[in-house]
Design an enzyme around this catalytic site. Sequence first.
Site, PDB file in Angstrom:
ATOM      1  N   HIS A  64     -69.328 128.049  15.182  1.00 25.63           N
ATOM      2  CA  HIS A  64     -68.161 128.970  14.615  1.00 25.63           C
ATOM      3  C   HIS A  64     -67.879 130.146  15.420  1.00 25.63           C
ATOM      4  O   HIS A  64     -68.647 130.727  15.692  1.00 25.63           O
ATOM      5  CB  HIS A  64     -68.601 129.334  13.227  1.00 25.63           C
ATOM      6  CG  HIS A  64     -68.833 128.104  12.211  1.00 25.63           C
ATOM      7  ND1 HIS A  64     -68.191 127.813  11.316  1.00 25.63           N
ATOM      8  CD2 HIS A  64     -69.915 126.966  12.002  1.00 25.63           C
ATOM      9  CE1 HIS A  64     -68.755 126.824  10.418  1.00 25.63           C
ATOM     10  NE2 HIS A  64     -69.598 126.476  10.869  1.00 25.63           N
ATOM     11  N   ASN A 108     -74.881 126.509  12.170  1.00 25.62           N
ATOM     12  CA  ASN A 108     -75.485 126.336  10.986  1.00 25.62           C
ATOM     13  C   ASN A 108     -76.299 124.965  11.177  1.00 25.62           C
ATOM     14  O   ASN A 108     -75.752 123.745  11.643  1.00 25.62           O
ATOM     15  CB  ASN A 108     -74.584 126.075   9.866  1.00 25.62           C
ATOM     16  CG  ASN A 108     -73.992 127.291   9.476  1.00 25.62           C
ATOM     17  OD1 ASN A 108     -74.618 128.257   9.673  1.00 25.62           O
ATOM     18  ND2 ASN A 108     -72.668 126.989   9.015  1.00 25.62           N
ATOM     19  N   SER A 163     -72.795 121.506   6.915  1.00 22.15           N
ATOM     20  CA  SER A 163     -72.196 120.375   6.014  1.00 22.15           C
ATOM     21  C   SER A 163     -71.724 119.392   6.773  1.00 22.15           C
ATOM     22  O   SER A 163     -71.248 118.359   6.270  1.00 22.15           O
ATOM     23  CB  SER A 163     -71.126 121.307   5.106  1.00 22.15           C
ATOM     24  OG  SER A 163     -69.978 121.765   6.235  1.00 22.15           O
ATOM     25  N   VAL A 164     -71.298 119.494   8.060  1.00 20.42           N
ATOM     26  CA  VAL A 164     -70.786 118.433   9.022  1.00 20.42           C
ATOM     27  C   VAL A 164     -71.890 118.176  10.068  1.00 20.42           C
ATOM     28  O   VAL A 164     -72.206 119.002  10.987  1.00 20.42           O
ATOM     29  CB  VAL A 164     -69.689 118.631   9.647  1.00 20.42           C
ATOM     30  CG1 VAL A 164     -69.095 117.669  10.557  1.00 20.42           C
ATOM     31  CG2 VAL A 164     -68.548 118.827   8.662  1.00 20.42           C
ATOM     32  N   HIS A 219     -71.577 122.264  16.046  1.00 22.39           N
ATOM     33  CA  HIS A 219     -70.201 122.994  16.267  1.00 22.39           C
ATOM     34  C   HIS A 219     -70.587 124.691  16.235  1.00 22.39           C
ATOM     35  O   HIS A 219     -71.511 124.909  15.501  1.00 22.39           O
ATOM     36  CB  HIS A 219     -69.391 122.617  15.037  1.00 22.39           C
ATOM     37  CG  HIS A 219     -69.703 122.652  13.632  1.00 22.39           C
ATOM     38  ND1 HIS A 219     -70.316 121.618  13.260  1.00 22.39           N
ATOM     39  CD2 HIS A 219     -69.748 123.439  12.772  1.00 22.39           C
ATOM     40  CE1 HIS A 219     -70.842 121.948  11.956  1.00 22.39           C
ATOM     41  NE2 HIS A 219     -70.256 123.125  11.757  1.00 22.39           N
TER      42      HIS A 219
HETATM   43  P1  DGP Z   1     -71.023 123.603   8.804  1.00 19.15           P
HETATM   44  O1  DGP Z   1     -70.731 124.160   7.182  1.00 19.15           O
HETATM   45  O2  DGP Z   1     -71.568 124.817   9.603  1.00 19.15           O
HETATM   46  O3  DGP Z   1     -71.231 122.471   9.046  1.00 19.15           O
HETATM   47  O4  DGP Z   1     -69.442 123.774   9.039  1.00 19.15           O
HETATM   48  C1  DGP Z   1     -68.301 122.756   8.847  1.00 19.15           C
HETATM   49  C2  DGP Z   1     -66.999 123.329   8.821  1.00 19.15           C
HETATM   50  O5  DGP Z   1     -66.035 122.220   8.777  1.00 19.15           O
HETATM   51  C3  DGP Z   1     -66.722 123.869   7.500  1.00 19.15           C
HETATM   52  O6  DGP Z   1     -66.545 125.409   7.868  1.00 19.15           O
HETATM   53  C4  DGP Z   1     -65.287 123.279   7.089  1.00 19.15           C
HETATM   54  C5  DGP Z   1     -64.895 122.806   8.296  1.00 19.15           C
HETATM   55  N1  DGP Z   1     -64.319 121.344   8.019  1.00 19.15           N
HETATM   56  C6  DGP Z   1     -64.784 120.232   7.514  1.00 19.15           C
HETATM   57  N2  DGP Z   1     -63.871 119.303   7.545  1.00 19.15           N
HETATM   58  C7  DGP Z   1     -62.978 119.740   8.415  1.00 19.15           C
HETATM   59  C8  DGP Z   1     -61.820 119.227   8.604  1.00 19.15           C
HETATM   60  O7  DGP Z   1     -61.348 117.821   8.296  1.00 19.15           O
HETATM   61  N3  DGP Z   1     -60.757 119.694   9.468  1.00 19.15           N
HETATM   62  C9  DGP Z   1     -61.085 120.865   9.702  1.00 19.15           C
HETATM   63  N4  DGP Z   1     -60.373 121.645  10.623  1.00 19.15           N
HETATM   64  N5  DGP Z   1     -62.336 121.566   9.556  1.00 19.15           N
HETATM   65  C10 DGP Z   1     -63.049 120.969   8.819  1.00 19.15           C
END
Ligand code: DGP
Length: 115
Positions: free
Chosen positions: A103, A88, A96-97, A101
């Site tokens: 998925h 994304n 969101s981060v 990454h």
């Molecule tokens: P995106 O929306 O593509 O940026 O995906 C970010 C993903 O990261 C979302 O599916 C939730 C996951 N995520 C956010 N915070 C944490 C965390 O603290 N631990 C883990 N394992 N996943 C997280």
Amino acid sequence: MTIFEKIIAREIPADIVHEDEVCLAFRDVQPQAPAHILIVPKNVIPRIGEATIDDQSILGHLLLTAGKIAGDLGLKDTEKEGFRLVINHGKNGGESVPHLHVHLLAGRPLTWPPG
Ligand code: DGP
């Protein structure tokens, strides 16, 4: 420091499924499928559209690692299983981060087009 850097540094816990010198892979805390793994480079690239030619080997490594993890988890059978990789970028992409990454989603039929 992004939340994923804190996971890489073991400052916050995660369910880790793979680690090597380039990346860490762990289960998504908000799974969108029975298997939902995030493959994260240890060197921070904010998002795919900001990657450069210098990141080429890291990007290739992330995809090869995703395929390896899919195999380790028994997800590569093209008739019975299968999986999807998603990256994304930005608001409309669902990012969101701000730490690149991949998925890896699997374990149920995934619809197309995506939501
Ligand atoms: P995106 O929306 O593509 O940026 O995906 C970010 C993903 O990261 C979302 O599916 C939730 C996951 N995520 C956010 N915070 C944490 C965390 O603290 N631990 C883990 N394992 N996943 C997280």
